[in-house]
Design a protein around this motif. Structure first.
Motif, short mmCIF file in Angstrom:
data_model
loop_
_atom_site.label_atom_id
_atom_site.label_comp_id
_atom_site.label_asym_id
_atom_site.label_seq_id
_atom_site.Cartn_x
_atom_site.Cartn_y
_atom_site.Cartn_z
N ASN A 428 14.55 6.35 -16.57
CA ASN A 428 15.66 6.46 -17.53
C ASN A 428 15.23 6.82 -18.94
OD1 ASN A 428 14.41 4.01 -17.95
ND2 ASN A 428 16.17 2.77 -17.36
N ILE A 431 14.32 10.98 -18.50
CA ILE A 431 15.47 11.86 -18.36
C ILE A 431 16.01 12.28 -19.72
CG2 ILE A 431 17.27 10.06 -18.25
CD1 ILE A 431 18.61 11.72 -16.04
N MET A 435 16.43 16.12 -20.93
CA MET A 435 17.73 16.60 -21.38
C MET A 435 17.64 17.27 -22.74
SD MET A 435 20.57 13.74 -20.28
CE MET A 435 21.92 14.73 -20.92
N LYS A 447 24.61 12.96 -17.53
CA LYS A 447 23.70 11.90 -17.11
C LYS A 447 24.54 10.74 -16.60
CE LYS A 447 21.70 9.39 -20.28
NZ LYS A 447 22.00 7.97 -19.98
N ASN A 453 19.64 7.38 -14.81
CA ASN A 453 18.49 8.23 -14.48
C ASN A 453 18.86 9.40 -13.57
OD1 ASN A 453 18.96 6.46 -12.25
ND2 ASN A 453 16.92 6.91 -11.47
N PHE A 455 20.75 13.16 -13.23
CA PHE A 455 21.42 14.32 -13.81
C PHE A 455 22.72 14.57 -13.04
CE2 PHE A 455 17.16 15.83 -15.38
CZ PHE A 455 17.50 15.78 -16.74
#
Length: 482
Positions: A428, A431, A435, A447, A453, A455
């Motif tokens: 988490n 990500i 992003m 998200k 965590n 996409f």
């Protein structure tokens, strides 16, 4: 093949300097982020060419808007990215910021903009209606609501043909739960763990993630084990998960229930598709207990799954009630509950009324959306491009260990990130970094998931294979930079 932006696509666009004076940019220069400027052109994915230039933006800056937002809007509002993005214009599958920079929209306003941003047919339908009559009341007749209800009922199977219009998905689910309780005379509702059905008092009870639940009274809802093929105890064995429904009915209720509400693909929960062979036995259990089956199609409906118009159709059942919103209006605030004539009669026991449900502008837009989806074969495009995108994302899993799972169908896809594939430890933090890099490259994605965590990839259904390539290449590049 990835398109490269060449001089043939350079166009003059207008921007503003720090003093607010207009100045000209070439599109090539304007669309380069600091990341792109600092890397060699050969190694950085490039956004596909798009023959459109937005009008110059003359409004307040992102910093000015953010200051007002912090002072005057609810502190509960959150945003993506370290520095909030000021999106000022949209065209089909692309968004533009205050500087005229173009982004590929891989989120679609949270699975909402099915036809594409500012689709001319939808826009024109809104303009035509808003200049005729914007609002009166459903106590008078207006053809917009009747025409759209008829067209919408035509997209549903069986006897699902009575439509109640609402303003949102939360409101639609609230109404559906009330109808189920009124019709059956029971109060107990069964929902799934990891579900999200809205953030009002009733729907918050059906929602089953602590992240989205306040400490308020939430009675009469029982949450079954989630048939999650990736994280669930029984893997992809839907029939084993289904047995928990029987247990809940026998040990958690009087044996009679009001209904069962489900998402065919859990959106907020991280694009979790229900395990195969789960819903048919669950459907039988619910019917034996006298309950109604409610399909929440807020995110998976309106052709997004590609293989079918509604997500529940991929599960082989016909529900008693269907709720919908988001893609129904392509961004217009609109929702609906569709059920059978027999079940609908329960609302005549008292007066049921909704001031804005069925507003002529909203229903005119919704009708236009249905026509665009059919005329432009967006369901087929969601299937073809979505399958291609999923294949490419799955191939990316072989390259990057951080990808634990790729799932979903059509253009509602999820990529779950983990730091340890065996333990499925949520990535988490990573990500967020990925992003940010993808945003700098020009790709916007969502998200979700309980651990934050996953996409969420839910773009407009006009997405192309070139767009899919750019999204995957940007994700690949961003992961390689960790």
């Amino acid at each position: 093949m990835m398109h490269k932006l060449t001089s043939s696509f350079r166009r003059l666009t207008v921007g503003k300097d720090k003093l607010g004076r207009c100045r000209l940019y070439s599109q090539l220069t304007q669309h380069q982020s600091p990341l792109e400027e600092s890397e060699s052109a050969g190694g950085v994915p490039t956004i596909p060419a798009f023959d459109y230039t937005p009008p110059p933006y003359v409004g307040p800056t992102a910093d000015e808007i953010f200051r007002k937002r912090k002072e005057f809007l609810s502190p509960s509002m959150f945003y993506l990215y370290k520095k909030p993005l000021n999106v000022v214009h949209g065209k089909m599958q692309y968004l533009f910021d205050e500087n005229g920079r173009r982004y590929l929209d891989g989120f679609g306003g949270i699975a909402t903009v099915n036809c594409g941003h500012c689709h001319p047919d939808v826009v024109q339908a809104i303009i035509n209606q808003v200049t005729t009559i914007q609002h009166s009341t459903i106590l008078y007749l207006n053809h917009c609501i009747a025409d759209f209800a008829s067209a919408l009922a035509g997209k549903l199977p069986g006897d699902l043909k009575v439509v109640f219009f609402t303003n949102s998905g939360t409101e639609a689910n609230e109404l559906a739960l009330m109808i189920a309780r009124l019709y059956t005379g029971c109060q107990d509702i069964i929902s799934l763990r990891n579900a999200y059905h809205g953030n009002a008092a009733g729907t918050m009870g059906a929602t089953a993630q602590s992240n989205w639940k306040f400490n308020i009274v939430q009675n009469g809802v029982h949450h079954a084990i989630n048939p999650d093929p990736y994280r669930g105890a029984f893997g992809s064995d839907g029939e084993k998960y289904a047995k928990d429904i029987d247990d809940l009915i026998q040990f958690g209720t009087s044996g009679h229930i009001a209904g069962f509400i489900f998402e065919a693909i859990q959106g907020v929960g991280g694009i979790v598709e229900l395990a195969p062979n789960y819903l048919p036995p669950v459907y039988n259990s619910i019917k034996k207990a006298g309950g109604l089956v409610i399909a929440d199609e807020v995110q998976s409906g309106f052709a997004r799954t590609g293989t079918n118009f509604w997500g529940f159709q991929n599960q082989g059942i016909v529900p008693d009630i269907v709720t919908m919103a988001k893609g129904i209006g392509n961004g217009i605030p609109l929702g609906a509950v569709v059920t059978t004539p027999e079940i609908a009669k329960v609302l005549t026991r008292r007066s049921y009324f909704n001031t804005f449900g069925g507003n002529p502008v909203c229903t005119a837009a919704g009708h236009a959306v249905l026509k665009v989806i059919e005329r432009e074969n967006l369901q087929e495009n969601a299937h073809v491009v979505g399958s291609y995108l999923k294949e490419r994302l799955t191939a990316l899993k072989d390259k990057h260990d951080i990808i634990g799972d790729v799932r979903g169908r059509g253009l509602i896809l999820g990529v779950e990130l983990v730091t340890d594939r065996k333990l499925k430890t949520p990535a988490n933090t990573e990500i967020l970094e990925i992003m940010e890099t993808m945003k700098d490259l020009g790709v916007l994605v969502g998200k979700g998931g309980f651990y934050g965590n996953v996409f969420r990839i839910t773009p407009p259904l006009c997405f192309t294979k070139e767009d899919a390539d750019f999204l995957v290449d940007a994700m690949d590049y961003s992961m390689s930079k960790l």
